[in-house]
Design a protein around this motif. Structure first.
Motif, mmCIF file in Angstrom:
data_model
loop_
_atom_site.group_PDB
_atom_site.id
_atom_site.type_symbol
_atom_site.label_atom_id
_atom_site.label_comp_id
_atom_site.label_asym_id
_atom_site.label_seq_id
_atom_site.Cartn_x
_atom_site.Cartn_y
_atom_site.Cartn_z
ATOM 1 N N ARG A 55 7.066 -7.627 16.475
ATOM 2 C CA ARG A 55 7.706 -6.488 17.314
ATOM 3 C C ARG A 55 9.158 -6.987 17.651
ATOM 4 N N GLY A 67 11.263 -5.447 14.645
ATOM 5 C CA GLY A 67 11.376 -4.198 15.021
ATOM 6 C C GLY A 67 12.427 -4.002 16.081
ATOM 7 N N LEU A 68 12.450 -4.766 16.967
ATOM 8 C CA LEU A 68 13.663 -4.325 18.305
ATOM 9 C C LEU A 68 14.943 -5.025 17.495
ATOM 10 N N ARG A 84 16.731 3.709 14.736
ATOM 11 C CA ARG A 84 15.490 3.061 15.252
ATOM 12 C C ARG A 84 14.495 2.878 14.177
ATOM 13 N N VAL A 85 13.737 1.578 14.319
ATOM 14 C CA VAL A 85 12.777 1.169 13.248
ATOM 15 C C VAL A 85 11.728 0.960 14.008
ATOM 16 N N VAL A 86 10.343 0.964 13.561
ATOM 17 C CA VAL A 86 9.155 0.552 14.123
ATOM 18 C C VAL A 86 8.341 -0.658 13.171
ATOM 19 N N ALA A 87 7.588 -1.835 14.066
ATOM 20 C CA ALA A 87 6.845 -2.429 13.163
ATOM 21 C C ALA A 87 5.353 -2.346 14.053
#
Lengths: 442, 442
Positions: B256, B259-260, B270-273
């Motif tokens: 997390r 991702g941030l 923006r990316v995500v995990a």
């Protein structure tokens, strides 16, 4: 009049344990699952030993516990016990070590003439609860802690066999199991002694072959349910998520910190916190978890510490839920109070262990034992043999022979000291040892 | 010669969508699962609309995609597409919004005479992969990204029906599905446009009714296996544990943070995990977990950022394993490269969206779409309609009518601008739009 006994020896005990393992194991480990044919074979082997070595006949109580009695000059008695049953694919020492060492206690005292007090060796039935899920079955029946109709009547094994039918196959009736309580009471027991393998790594980490068990720890066992919001892993930015699993992950790590924070420096004051079950929903690769169920198992020897740990864990769960936009609910699975062993017997035990190993390390037992039940009704103490490796309930379970030797000899010496102590009690003081349980304030 | 078109309107589209929902939903949501009877009913309804409203007959390609062609003054064509199939208990807009809005594009241009270039509306088959697990089936066949024998031949639904049999029931032969590629090539497509519901909360959080989709993100999907040592929860002090779950929990929280840390301030960067699957062994209340399997899904629009996130996650996993006395191994489940949409079409799209909504917010798509496949073979762009609430694949999926209106009108305007643009291409520049994909460096 105390008996004069030769120095304690472990050889016959180790040989008997090897014989029993050969008779009741497969390459996958011990198979003495309670109420089944291999367990019955183990008990027949044991009854034969009792007949051959002691000329005695074992007796069954209404809960299926097997009693071997060596009469003494007094009816006051010292009880020695453990269990011959094992988990499937179990270790060669878990349970049977204590029963076979108990046989040696009786052999030793019988060889020296009539002991000053009576000795009872008890093979408790179904300590493991491996087949039906209720552990400490026989000892809890004898101490009155079991409610057979409520706890046992509905249990079914994985092949569909009902527990009442399995009991009947072994000559035990569900409705009369609690008569074992009157049987126990009639024995005038003044002390209960048990030798068991540690099943953990504490003595090994201390490099000690054997140790004094302070009591069995209290347990608070709960299931927590974190509820957030499931959403698409690709479409939901991290700051907008309500990830129930991450809430649970934060909680689990906080619980480890709680375990470390509430632990003292000694085995006596050490506490543990464990999250062993973790389930997420929907449980798919592309979904942020909306629900996470996680178990918590807290253990401490001091009831007050245990209560404080539980409060801290509750706060941690609420904080973790809040930080992740989730809610949390708790449901209790189990609560067990700490059972502290008897102060006077702990002293005798420390003396015996020190005589045989040069030191008397103290530690609580994390797992429960039949001694946990007996401690509620009479002075009780246990001796642990080092586990190496520190695991159990598997075929790798072991104790090095040198450590086994010291543990068995310490236990034999403890029995000798306890017999003398019980013999010396004034006639009027029926429960002299009940003066007070050990304190955990170090 | 450009057509003169009236201002775009959304009313007929919304009415058609409501009709389709009434015809193909239960109280639990849309039931248009590909290759099944409700999906066929949806396609029949649509073919009837095409006949009634346009006087045209739809045509099927060898992969089961349905093509409706409005001939123009030139064979050069603009493709508009999406999918009528849904997940079980799906939303009323996912997929069919784009097909029904595409029908309006054709109606609008047909009403104004013959368009300068040909317009194709494609209803791609089995975008969801809900029944057999392979998504983007029809569009991947048409672009050549599908390997039917390797990917489809062995698939079976949960009732035991083989995918090849389900295809045959719909007139599609596994062996000739890839002929859809030649069919697509023969259409001389110069641009692909798709309108879709966002399926996430980004536009809603920005308070924007509609937005320009920059591309579909790249995905790195892996399963990690942390291996520690199972041990008894009561018998094993915390410092002696090798808890595989706590290693995984530390890893998930670190992901997390990754991702941030790798996210920029805009939807574009923006990316995500996500860790969506978590399994522990032995998974019992009284055991420290010895094994934990956990999934990782990383997404980013910039391939370089995605690679850096993956490296950071690998380091985090090794650190977490080390701290907990565990080992970790990785296995890759899926790798998808980012598909950036066409720079020139993005400009037209921004113009259309701004005209209808006053602003042109840009965002990547986290989920894949048929447009992800088409982007590999021709200039492509998508318009998103706001999701409210920001969830999809469920009956709660929705877009407020006011937002739907602006999204549909923006899409109709985008089609108009694209038709004019394609019509104005010099005759020799067959793939003028392929000059370059959009950059994610903001």
């Amino acid at each position: 009049m105390n008996q004069r006994l030769p120095p304690p020896e472990s050889k016959r005990v180790v040989r008997d344990l090897r014989d029993l393992a050969a008779l009741t194991s497969t390459p996958e480990g011990a198979q003495r699952v309670a109420w089944g044919p291999v367990w019955r074979k183990a008990r027949e082997w044991f009854a034969q030993k009792v007949r051959t070595d002691l000329g005695l006949t074992a007796q069954r109580d209404p809960a299926g516990n097997v009693w071997t009695t060596l009469p003494g000059l007094s009816n006051r008695s010292v009880l020695i016990g453990s269990h011959l049953d094992s988990v499937p694919n179990g270790g060669w020492l878990d349970g049977c070590l204590g029963v076979v060492a108990g046989l040696e206690v009786l052999r030793r005292h019988a060889a020296a003439g009539t002991p000053p007090v009576t000795l009872h060796l008890v093979d408790w039935a179904d300590e493991e609860g491996a087949r039906f899920g209720r552990s400490l079955c026989g000892s809890a029946a004898a101490t009155g802690a079991l409610a057979p109709k409520r706890e046992l009547a509905h249990l079914v094994d994985r092949h569909g066999v009902r527990l009442p039918d399995a009991l009947a196959e072994n000559g035990v009736e569900l409705g009369s199991m609690l008569d074992a309580r009157a049987f126990l009471k009639s024995q005038d027991g003044r002390a209960y002694l048990e030798l068991h393998i540690e099943q953990g790594p504490v003595l090994e980490s201390m490099k000690r072959p054997t140790g004094v068990v302070l009591g069995t720890v209290g347990v608070e066992r709960h299931t927590l349910r974190f509820e957030g919001q499931a959403s698409h892993s690709g479409a939901t930015p991290i700051p907008l998520r309500r990830d129930a699993f991450l809430a649970a992950a934060e909680f689990a790590l906080a619980c480890r910190d709680i375990g470390l924070r509430y632990s003292g420096d000694t085995p006596r004051t050490r506490v543990v916190a464990t999250c062993g079950v973790v389930k997420v929903e929907p449980g798919i690769v592309t979904a942020v978890p909306g629900v996470c169920e996680i178990s918590l198992d807290l253990r401490a020897l001091d009831a007050k510490v245990l209560a404080r740990m539980l409060s801290a864990a509750r706060r941690a769960s609420e904080d973790a839920a809040k930080r992740n936009g989730a809610r949390v609910s708790w449901s209790r699975l189990l609560g067990i109070e700490p059972r502290l062993f008897d102060r006077r017997l702990l002293d005798l035990c420390a003396r015996a262990v020190r005589e045989m190993s040069g030191d008397a390390p103290e530690l609580p037992s994390g797992p429960l034992h039949d001694a946990s039940e007996l401690a509620a009704v009479m002075p009780t103490v246990m001796v642990f043999a080092q586990s190496s490796p520190g695991i159990s309930h598997c075929k790798e379970e072991d104790t090095k022979v040198a450590h086994l030797d010291k543990s068995i000899r310490a236990f034999l010496r403890l029995a000798e000291l306890t017999v003398d102590e019980v013999a010396s009690l004034p006639a009027t003081r029926r429960r002299a040892f009940r003066s007070g349980a050990a304190s955990v304030e170090a």
